[in-house]
Design a protein around this motif. Structure first.
Motif, PDB file in Angstrom:
ATOM      1  N   SER A  40      -7.231   1.190  -5.943  1.00 14.37           N
ATOM      2  CA  SER A  40      -7.516   2.591  -5.664  1.00 14.37           C
ATOM      3  C   SER A  40      -6.381   3.445  -6.191  1.00 14.37           C
ATOM      4  CB  SER A  40      -7.673   2.813  -4.148  1.00 14.37           C
ATOM      5  OG  SER A  40      -7.602   4.185  -3.833  1.00 14.37           O
ATOM      6  N   ALA A  41      -6.726   4.508  -6.903  1.00 14.43           N
ATOM      7  CA  ALA A  41      -5.711   5.405  -7.450  1.00 14.43           C
ATOM      8  C   ALA A  41      -5.127   6.305  -6.373  1.00 14.43           C
ATOM      9  CB  ALA A  41      -6.319   6.254  -8.565  1.00 14.43           C
ATOM     10  N   GLY A  42      -5.622   6.199  -5.171  1.00 17.37           N
ATOM     11  CA  GLY A  42      -5.164   7.054  -4.087  1.00 17.37           C
ATOM     12  C   GLY A  42      -6.363   7.693  -3.437  1.00 17.37           C
ATOM     13  N   GLU A  43      -6.759   7.165  -2.299  1.00 16.78           N
ATOM     14  CA  GLU A  43      -7.988   7.597  -1.652  1.00 16.78           C
ATOM     15  C   GLU A  43      -7.655   8.085  -0.250  1.00 16.78           C
ATOM     16  OE1 GLU A  43     -12.092   5.417  -0.301  1.00 16.78           O
ATOM     17  OE2 GLU A  43     -11.237   4.835  -2.235  1.00 16.78           O
ATOM     18  N   LEU A  73       0.845  -1.189   0.000  1.00 18.76           N
ATOM     19  CA  LEU A  73       0.000   0.000   0.000  1.00 18.76           C
ATOM     20  C   LEU A  73       0.880   1.240   0.000  1.00 18.76           C
ATOM     21  CD1 LEU A  73      -2.418  -1.273   2.792  1.00 18.76           C
ATOM     22  CD2 LEU A  73      -2.573  -1.659   0.338  1.00 18.76           C
ATOM     23  N   CYS A  74       0.720   2.070  -1.014  1.00 17.66           N
ATOM     24  CA  CYS A  74       1.530   3.275  -1.148  1.00 17.66           C
ATOM     25  C   CYS A  74       0.862   4.418  -0.394  1.00 17.66           C
ATOM     26  CB  CYS A  74       1.696   3.640  -2.615  1.00 17.66           C
ATOM     27  SG  CYS A  74       2.489   2.333  -3.575  1.00 17.66           S
ATOM     28  N   ILE A  75       1.573   4.961   0.585  1.00 19.31           N
ATOM     29  CA  ILE A  75       1.025   6.000   1.444  1.00 19.31           C
ATOM     30  C   ILE A  75       1.629   7.348   1.068  1.00 19.31           C
ATOM     31  CG2 ILE A  75       0.657   6.728   3.836  1.00 19.31           C
ATOM     32  CD1 ILE A  75      -0.468   3.936   3.225  1.00 19.31           C
ATOM     33  N   GLU A  84      -9.433  -6.068  -3.742  1.00 18.82           N
ATOM     34  CA  GLU A  84      -9.717  -5.419  -5.013  1.00 18.82           C
ATOM     35  C   GLU A  84     -11.164  -4.936  -5.026  1.00 18.82           C
ATOM     36  OE1 GLU A  84      -7.655  -4.852  -7.327  1.00 18.82           O
ATOM     37  OE2 GLU A  84      -5.964  -6.110  -6.774  1.00 18.82           O
ATOM     38  N   THR A  85     -11.433  -3.948  -5.847  1.00 19.34           N
ATOM     39  CA  THR A  85     -12.802  -3.493  -6.012  1.00 19.34           C
ATOM     40  C   THR A  85     -13.507  -4.420  -6.992  1.00 19.34           C
ATOM     41  OG1 THR A  85     -12.100  -1.231  -5.642  1.00 19.34           O
ATOM     42  CG2 THR A  85     -14.260  -1.556  -6.662  1.00 19.34           C
ATOM     43  N   ASN A  86     -14.563  -5.023  -6.555  1.00 18.32           N
ATOM     44  CA  ASN A  86     -15.342  -5.896  -7.435  1.00 18.32           C
ATOM     45  C   ASN A  86     -16.552  -5.097  -7.903  1.00 18.32           C
ATOM     46  OD1 ASN A  86     -16.995  -7.802  -8.608  1.00 18.32           O
ATOM     47  ND2 ASN A  86     -16.380  -9.430  -7.217  1.00 18.32           N
TER      48      ASN A  86
END
Length: 150
Positions: free
Chosen positions: A39-42, A22-24, A135-137
């Motif tokens: 997520s593109a960054g939430e 996870l990129c923070i 993942e987003t389903n």
């Protein structure tokens, strides 16, 4: 020994987001922004994780001065299976190993500033199902919206 030269620390995000990496980053309004493969960054993203090892990658320079920790719902720091090598903003990568004994709900937070983080919901399932949880389903979106909002 000379000076540091003309090096400027830009927001070089060398982090590669995945279901377990996870990129923070930290937004201008001082919130943790989480990017994974769904997520593109939430900002303050609610995470659904499974048993396994996850890395909260804080190598982005905006993380400087914002060390990420985990808290129980009671507000106590959760350290079981957590390692925090490096320094936020340069090479910091907080790692957590989630097992059957990990609480079902944790929060990720900054150890210095309140209100930066979000919730981690932990689901127990086979490793083969892990991807579906993180993942987003798309097919699930309509069903979720019919749930009551508490």
């Amino acid at each position: 020994g000379g000076g540091g030269g003309g090096y400027t620390a830009e927001e070089t995000n060398t982090c590669s987001p995945s279901t377990t990496n996870l990129c923070i980053t930290v937004s201008s309004s001082r919130k943790y922004v989480v990017q994974n493969s769904s997520s593109a960054g939430e900002s303050q993203k609610t995470l659904t994780l499974n048993n396994g090892t996850y890395v909260f990658d804080q190598t982005a320079s905006s993380n400087s001065g914002h060390p990420l920790i985990f808290l129980t719902t009671g507000g106590a720091e959760y350290t079981t299976g957590v390692t925090t090598p490096g320094t936020p903003g340069t090479d910091g990568k907080t790692q957590i190993v989630i097992t059957d004994s990990t609480p079902g709900t944790l929060n990720y937070a900054c150890s210095i500033h309140e209100g930066m983080g979000g919730v981690i919901n932990i689901l127990r399932a086979a490793v083969s199902e892990k991807v579906e949880f993180t993942e987003t389903n798309e097919e699930d979106v309509t069903q979720q919206s019919s749930l009551p909002n508490y």
